[in-house]
Enzyme design. Structure first.
Site, PDB file in Angstrom:
ATOM      1  N   GLU A 111      55.236-114.924 103.558  1.00 23.33           N
ATOM      2  CA  GLU A 111      55.080-114.332 104.889  1.00 23.33           C
ATOM      3  C   GLU A 111      54.160-115.142 105.799  1.00 23.33           C
ATOM      4  O   GLU A 111      54.481-115.348 106.972  1.00 23.33           O
ATOM      5  CB  GLU A 111      54.591-112.892 104.749  1.00 23.33           C
ATOM      6  CG  GLU A 111      55.642-112.014 104.095  1.00 23.33           C
ATOM      7  CD  GLU A 111      55.088-110.678 103.690  1.00 23.33           C
ATOM      8  OE1 GLU A 111      55.235-109.728 104.458  1.00 23.33           O
ATOM      9  OE2 GLU A 111      54.505-110.592 102.594  1.00 23.33           O
ATOM     10  N   GLN A 166      63.769-117.871  97.628  1.00 26.33           N
ATOM     11  CA  GLN A 166      62.527-118.619  97.906  1.00 26.33           C
ATOM     12  C   GLN A 166      62.140-119.516  96.743  1.00 26.33           C
ATOM     13  O   GLN A 166      61.374-120.456  96.927  1.00 26.33           O
ATOM     14  CB  GLN A 166      61.402-117.642  98.252  1.00 26.33           C
ATOM     15  CG  GLN A 166      60.638-117.039  97.071  1.00 26.33           C
ATOM     16  CD  GLN A 166      61.376-115.934  96.343  1.00 26.33           C
ATOM     17  OE1 GLN A 166      62.598-115.851  96.349  1.00 26.33           O
ATOM     18  NE2 GLN A 166      60.636-115.073  95.686  1.00 26.33           N
ATOM     19  N   ARG A 199      53.960-111.727  97.009  1.00 28.58           N
ATOM     20  CA  ARG A 199      53.278-111.385  95.773  1.00 28.58           C
ATOM     21  C   ARG A 199      53.885-111.987  94.513  1.00 28.58           C
ATOM     22  O   ARG A 199      53.307-111.871  93.436  1.00 28.58           O
ATOM     23  CB  ARG A 199      53.207-109.861  95.620  1.00 28.58           C
ATOM     24  CG  ARG A 199      54.564-109.177  95.564  1.00 28.58           C
ATOM     25  CD  ARG A 199      54.461-107.664  95.459  1.00 28.58           C
ATOM     26  NE  ARG A 199      53.984-107.213  94.167  1.00 28.58           N
ATOM     27  CZ  ARG A 199      54.703-107.246  93.052  1.00 28.58           C
ATOM     28  NH1 ARG A 199      55.937-107.709  93.058  1.00 28.58           N
ATOM     29  NH2 ARG A 199      54.193-106.825  91.916  1.00 28.58           N
ATOM     30  N   GLN A 200      55.061-112.616  94.582  1.00 28.99           N
ATOM     31  CA  GLN A 200      55.706-112.977  93.313  1.00 28.99           C
ATOM     32  C   GLN A 200      55.127-114.219  92.631  1.00 28.99           C
ATOM     33  O   GLN A 200      55.111-114.297  91.417  1.00 28.99           O
ATOM     34  CB  GLN A 200      57.233-113.091  93.473  1.00 28.99           C
ATOM     35  CG  GLN A 200      57.959-111.751  93.725  1.00 28.99           C
ATOM     36  CD  GLN A 200      57.854-110.713  92.613  1.00 28.99           C
ATOM     37  OE1 GLN A 200      56.937-110.737  91.786  1.00 28.99           O
ATOM     38  NE2 GLN A 200      58.775-109.767  92.604  1.00 28.99           N
ATOM     39  N   THR A 201      54.645-115.203  93.389  1.00 27.39           N
ATOM     40  CA  THR A 201      53.990-116.339  92.724  1.00 27.39           C
ATOM     41  C   THR A 201      52.677-115.884  92.101  1.00 27.39           C
ATOM     42  O   THR A 201      52.381-116.186  90.942  1.00 27.39           O
ATOM     43  CB  THR A 201      53.744-117.485  93.723  1.00 27.39           C
ATOM     44  OG1 THR A 201      55.007-118.017  94.127  1.00 27.39           O
ATOM     45  CG2 THR A 201      52.901-118.596  93.099  1.00 27.39           C
ATOM     46  N   ALA A 209      55.771-108.884 100.181  1.00 23.63           N
ATOM     47  CA  ALA A 209      54.310-108.894 100.221  1.00 23.63           C
ATOM     48  C   ALA A 209      53.714-110.209  99.721  1.00 23.63           C
ATOM     49  O   ALA A 209      52.551-110.247  99.321  1.00 23.63           O
ATOM     50  CB  ALA A 209      53.720-107.702  99.448  1.00 23.63           C
ATOM     51  N   ALA A 259      46.756-120.418  92.439  1.00 22.07           N
ATOM     52  CA  ALA A 259      47.737-120.161  93.505  1.00 22.07           C
ATOM     53  C   ALA A 259      47.560-118.781  94.134  1.00 22.07           C
ATOM     54  O   ALA A 259      47.183-117.817  93.474  1.00 22.07           O
ATOM     55  CB  ALA A 259      49.152-120.297  92.952  1.00 22.07           C
TER      56      ALA A 259
END
Lengths: 333, 154, 421
Positions: free
Chosen positions: A289, A48, A89-91, A87, A284
C-alpha cells in the site's frame, strides 16, 4: 504555455490489521528427503509475489534454491489460515510464520545432524549450498537430502506448524491513545510535471520514489510494487473518479472510467531504503500500500510549483486546473 | 453459420451463431482460455490476439468476421522449452504480477517486434498502450519489450 | 551470509502466466454446469413490495434464488450487515436481489430481464454530511437506531490552546477526495460445485480464502470442514476482493441444484459488485512555529461508508491515526467519522484510509512552508518522525523509522530546479 514544476510527498503507513486485533498468520512445512521442501499457508498471492518471498525464506534457511521449494496457498482444505492479503501484511506477518515454521523443522534437523557429526551443539550445524555440515569443519558435511533421507529411515520427520501474531494495542475510544499499528512503513516521492496552461493537462515527466521497506527480500518485486503503486497513485491524483448521480454509477466501464495506460506513466526511479525492523523476517516490513501514497501529494504539489494553483479536490482534472488558473488571473494582473 | 478458422496452425470448421465473438469461440469452443476478457469493449487489451499479422481485440471481432483468417493466440506463442524472447524477457525482468494482462501484452509486443524489430522507447510505449495493466505501472513491461527487441535484433 | 534473501528471485508463476497457462476463475468449467446471473437493485433506497418471478420461469431456467432460499442471509467483514440477497429493503443501486441459474448464459440473462421487482422508493442520502445530521433517517436502525455515524474516533493529545498560541502561521483548508474503483483487470467469476464427498467446493479469486469459506459455510448452514475454497490465480485485487461478491450466491445455487454453477461478471457487473474507495472530506487547520516546527493540528475527516459497513470503522481509524502525516505534532485534535449513505458501499482499497489524508497533510506542509518563507524540504526535515518520536496516538516509535532517509534519498533529484526546493 507549458510550465514545469517539482513537488514532493512524504507519507507513512501503519501495516497490519492493527488496533489489537489478533493478526495471526500460520504455516505448515515439511523438509523432504531429496533436499527440497513444501510450505503450506493460507496467504494468497494476488499477483504481488508473496509466494516467491516464502520460497526465498525457506530456501535461505535450508541453504537450498528457491526453485526447490513448493509453496501451496489458498486451498482451505490443505493450508492453514494466514489472514487476508491486505494491509501490507503478507511479507511481514506470513513471512514471519513461514520463517518460524522452517526454523522449527530446521532445528530438529540440526539436532539430528549434530549427533551424526559428533558436534556438541545444534547451533554448530549450518545448512548451505545444498549441504548440511559443521561450521568450520568441511570434513563433516553431506548433501542435505542425504541427511534427511538417513534420518527418515530412523523414523525422524522434519515437519512443523507455526504461527506469528503482530503486536498492537487498541486505541482508547475517548482520546485515540494507543499503539494501533506496527511496523510503520515510510516513503517519499518526488514528481516533475508539466502543466499546459491552455488545456489544463498535466503530464508527469518523472517520479523518483524512495521507500523504507525494512529489508527488500526480493528487490525486483519491490521495484514492481513501487512502479505499480506510482501508476495507481497517478490515476488517483489525476484521472480516476467513479461518477455518481443519486447513487448510480455513471461510468461503469473502462472506456469511461479511465485508468493510466503505458503512455500516462513516466520514467520511475525506485530507491530502496532499508531501516531494519527487528521483528520482521530478515528485517522486512512491507510495501504494497505505501507505494501508492506519496505520489498523490508529489503531483499536487508539483502542479502548484508549476502554475501556482493549489488543487484541494482530487482528481486534479484539466477542468479544475483551468478553473483555478482563471480564478488566480485577476491577482496576476 | 459455418466458418473456417486457422488458429495456432490448426484448421477448424465451426458452426457459430451470429452474435458470437471471436473471443467466445476461442475460449468456449476451442478451450483456449489464455485469451482473457477484461472489459468486453476493446479498452483493456486482455483479449488481444493476432489476426493475419495484426493485433485485434477478439471481443470486438465477430466470429463471422474471422472467417478464413489466421489467428495466433497466446497458446501459439513459445513454449516452456522454447519461450519467445518477449516471454523470456517478461519473466526475467520481473514484469509479471497478477498476469491477467500478460497474454495480451505478449501478443502486442510480439506483433510490434515482428513489424518493427528495433522500436524506439516511444514506439514501444505507443505499441503497448492498447493493453491495460493495473499491477505493474508498465515500467518493467516496457523494459522487457526493450530487452526482447535487443535479443530479436541479434 | 544471506544467499537468496535480497536477490531478485524469479517468480515461479511468471512462466505459466506468459504462456497463458495460469487459470483464473472464469477459465474453469465443469460438465453439466449451469450459468448464473445476479439481478441487482435499480433503486438507491427502497422497500421491496414484491418479487414476481413467474414470467422468468422460461425453458432452460433451472432455479431462481431469493433471500428466502438462504439459510442465513447475511455476510460482512466486521458486522454481518449485508444481505446475500435483498430482504425487505435495498440500500444501494447494485444490491443483489435475486439470482437466476439456467442451462445457458443467454437463457439466464433473458430470464433475469423478466423478473418483476416492485419497489417502493424511500428517501435516500447521498451526502455523508447530510447523513450525519440528527434529523437524517437512520439507514441501519438494527445496528445504529438513531444515527448514520457508524464510527467516530477522536484523537486528543496535548493542549490545543497552547498549540495555537505557539503558532506563528496557521493554514486552514478543506480537501476532498473522490470515490474510485479498484479496476483490477480480472472481473469477478466463480465456479461452485458439490464434489464426490458431498462437500461444497468454490473456485474463486479472493484475497482471503479462509474468510470466504467461513462466510459461505455460515450462509449455507454448513460446517467449515464441508466447504472448500480453492483459490485460482488472482487477477489483481487491491482490496476489491476482500468482501464477498458472488461466492455465497454461487455456492447456494450449487447446493440447491446439486449441479456445478458458474458466474462470470462483465466489467459493468464488476463495477456494481465490489466495494469502492471511501470519498473523504477533510477539514484541516495546521499551525507551525517561526522555526518551522509543527505545533498544532485540528482535523475533521468524514468518510462516505456507502450502504454497508464493510471495513469502514477500520478505514476511518486508519485515516485518523495517519492524519498528521509522518510528522511529530505535540497538540492534536483529530476526529474521523464513517457515515452510512445510499451510495455504493465503500471498503478496502490499497492505502485503506491512509491514502486520502495524504493530499491534505502534504498540501498543508507546502502551504505552511510558503507562509514561513522556508523550503518544502526544510519544513519536512524539521518535523519528520524519527526513532523515539511520539505519534498523535501516543505511540513511541522504537525502531525502523526511515522517513528522513527516504526524503534525503530523493533530494538530489529536486535540487537545481530553479532553486525552489
Amino acid at each position: 504555455m507549458k510550465k514545469r514544476g517539482v513537488g514532493i510527498g512524504c507519507t507513512w503507513y501503519g501495516t497490519g490489521y492493527g488496533n489489537g486485533f489478533p493478526d495471526v498468520s500460520s504455516a505448515f512445512l515439511e523438509i523432504h528427503d531429496d533436499g527440497s521442501a513444501t510450505v503450506l499457508t493460507g496467504a494468497i498471492d494476488v499477483g504481488q509475489g508473496s509466494s516467491t518471498v516464502y520460497a526465498q525464506i525457506v530456501a535461505e534457511e535450508l541453504g537450498l534454491k528457491p526453485e526447490d521449494i513448493t509453496v501451496v496457498t489458498g486451498d482451505t482444505d490443505v493450508a492453514p489460515d494466514s489472514g487476508t492479503t491486505a494491509a501490507t501484511r503478507q511479507t511481514y506477518n506470513t513471512g514471519n510464520a513461514v520463517l518460524r515454521a522452517v526454523r522449527q523443522a530446521k532445528g530438529k534437523l540440526q539436532a539430528y545432524a549434530a549427533r551424526t557429526f559428533s558436534c556438541t551443539t545444534p547451533e554448530g550445524i549450518e545448512l548451505k549450498d545444498g549441504y548440511i555440515g559443521v561450521k568450520g569443519d568441511p570434513s563433516r558435511r553431506m548433501p542435505l537430502g542425504e541427511m534427511v533421507s538417513t534420518a527418515r529411515l530412523q523414523g525422524e520427520r522434519f515437519i512443523s506448524a507455526e504461527s506469528f501474531t503482530a503486536q498492537t494495542t487498541p486505541v482508547n475510544m475517548e482520546n485515540g491513545q494507543g499503539a494501533p499499528y506496527w511496523p510503520y512503513a515510510f516513503g517519499c516521492q518526488a514528481a516533475e510535471v508539466e502543466v499546459d496552461t491552455e488545456t489544463g493537462i498535466v503530464r508527469v515527466l518523472k517520479i523518483v520514489a524512495a521507500h523504507d521497506v525494512g529489508k527488500a527480500i526480493n528487490p525486483t518485486q519491490v521495484e514492481g510494487q513501487i512502479a505499480g503503486g506510482v501508476a495507481q497513485g497517478l490515476g488517483y491524483a489525476l484521472l480516476e473518479q467513479v461518477e455518481l448521480k443519486e447513487g448510480k454509477i455513471q461510468n461503469p466501464a473502462l472506456s469511461s472510467y479511465l485508468i493510466p495506460t503505458a503512455l500516462d506513466v513516466p520514467e520511475i526511479e525506485s530507491i530502496i531504503i532499508e531501516e531494519t525492523e527487528s521483528s520482521g523476517p530478515y528485517g522486512a516490513k512491507g510495501l504494497g500500500e505505501p507505494a501508492m501514497l506519496p505520489v498523490v501529494a508529489a503531483v499536487i504539489n508539483a502542479i502548484d510549483d508549476a502554475v501556482g494553483v493549489r488543487i484541494t479536490s482530487l482528481p486534479a482534472t484539466p477542468e479544475k486546473i483551468l478553473a483555478a488558473l482563471a480564478e488566480k488571473e485577476p491577482e496576476r494582473r | 453459420m459455418e466458418i473456417k478458422l486457422e488458429v495456432n496452425r490448426k484448421h477448424y470448421i465451426l458452426d457459430v451463431t451470429e452474435d458470437e465473438r471471436l473471443l467466445d469461440v476461442l475460449r468456449n469452443r476451442l478451450g483456449l482460455t489464455g485469451t482473457k476478457e477484461g472489459c468486453g469493449e476493446g479498452e483493456c487489451g486482455a483479449c488481444t490476439v493476432i489476426m493475419d499479422g495484426k493485433t485485434v481485440n477478439s471481443c470486438l471481432v465477430l466470429a463471422g468476421q474471422a472467417d478464413g483468417r489466421r489467428i495466433t493466440t497466446i497458446e501459439g506463442v513459445g513454449s516452456r522449452r522454447s519461450p519467445h524472447p518477449v516471454q523470456k524477457a517478461l519473466v526475467e525482468v520481473g514484469a509479471v504480477q497478477c498476469g491477467f494482462c500478460t497474454p495480451g501484452m505478449v501478443l502486442s509486443a510480439k506483433a510490434l517486434l515482428d513489424q518493427n524489430p528495433k522500436p524506439t522507447d516511444d514506439e514501444i510505449a505507443v505499441g503497448m498502450s492498447g493493453n491495460l495493466c493495473r499491477c505493474t505501472g508498465y515500467d518493467k513491461i516496457l523494459r522487457a519489450v526493450r530487452k526482447a527487441s535487443e535479443e530479436v535484433a541479434e | 551470509m544471506t544467499q537468496v534473501i535480497g536477490n531478485g528471485s524469479i517468480r515461479e508463476d511468471a512462466w505459466g502466466k506468459v504462456f497463458g497457462e495460469s487459470k483464473y476463475p472464469a477459465d474453469f468449467n465443469r460438465p453439466d454446469q449451469i450459468y448464473g446471473v445476479v439481478i441487482r437493485s435499480t433503486q438507491a433506497h427502497a422497500r421491496i413490495r414484491s418479487i414476481n418471478v413467474d414470467k422468468a420461469r422460461l425453458p432452460g431456467v433451472i432455479t431462481i434464488l431469493t433471500a428466502e432460499d438462504m439459510v442465513y442471509n447475511r455476510h460482512g467483514v466486521l458486522f454481518r450487515d449485508q444481505p446475500v440477497l435483498a430482504e425487505e429493503r435495498v440500500r444501494m443501486i447494485g444490491d443483489p436481489v435475486a439470482a437466476i441459474g439456467a442451462e445457458s448464459l443467454a437463457a439466464a440473462k433473458q430470464a433475469a430481464a423478466l423478473v418483476e421487482i416492485d419497489y417502493e422508493p424511500l428517501p435516500a442520502i447521498f451526502d455523508p454530511e447530510e447523513g450525519m445530521k440528527p434529523s437524517a433517517l437512520p439507514l441501519h436502525p438494527e445496528l445504529f437506531p438513531d444515527t448514520n455515524i457508524l464510527y467516530h474516533l477522536p484523537i486528543r493529545r496535548g493542549n490545543m490552546d497552547e498549540g495555537w498560541t505557539q503558532a506563528e502561521v496557521v493554514v486552514e483548508r478543506e480537501y476532498s477526495t473522490q470515490m474510485v474503483d479498484h479496476a483490477f483487470l480480472q472481473p469477478e467469476a466463480v465456479l461452485a460445485y458439490i464434489d464426490e464427498r458431498g462437500h461444497v467446493v468454490v473456485q474463486v479469486a479472493t484475497q482471503y480464502a479462509h474468510y470466504d469459506r467461513g462466510e459461505i459455510a455460515h450462509a449455507l448452514g454448513l460446517k467449515n470442514s464441508k466447504v472448500q475454497v480453492k483459490t485460482t490465480t488472482v487477477g489483481g485485487a487491491f482490496g476489491g476482493r476482500e468482501d464477498i461478491s458472488l461466492q455465497i450466491i454461487a455456492a447456494m445455487m450449487a447446493w440447491k441444484t446439486m449441479r456445478p454453477v458458474k458466474f462470470e461478471n462483465t466489467r459493468n457487473e464488476s463495477f456494481y459488485s465490489h466495494s469502492k474507495r471511501h470519498p473523504m472530506k477533510m477539514y484541516y487547520k495546521t499551525g507551525a512555529a517561526k522555526d518551522g516546527r509543527l505545533v498544532a493540528l485540528e482535523a475533521k475527516i468524514i468518510g462516505d461508508a456507502g450502504a454497508y459497513t464493510s471495513w469502514s470503522p477500520n478505514i476511518l481509524r486508519k485515516a485518523a491515526v495517519h492524519a498528521t502525516g509522518p510528522y511529530e505534532i505535540p497538540h492534536v485534535k483529530i476526529d474521523s467519522y464513517a457515515v452510512y449513505t445510499n451510495n455504493p458501499y465503500t471498503g478496502a482499497m490499497r492505502g485503506f484510509g491512509a491514502a486520502q489524508p495524504v493530499v491534505a497533510y502534504e498540501s498543508q506542509m507546502d502551504l505552511l512552508a510558503k507562509e514561513l518563507g522556508i523550503s518544502q524540504v526544510e519544513i519536512r526535515m524539521r518535523n519528520l518522525l524519527k526513532v523515539g518520536s511520539t505519534t498523535a496516538t501516543g505511540q513511541v516509535l522504537t525502531e525502523s523509522v526511515g522517513a528522513e532517509a527516504c526524503l534525503k534519498a530523493v533530494l538530489p533529484y529536486l535540487t537545481g530546479k530553479e532553486g525552489r526546493v
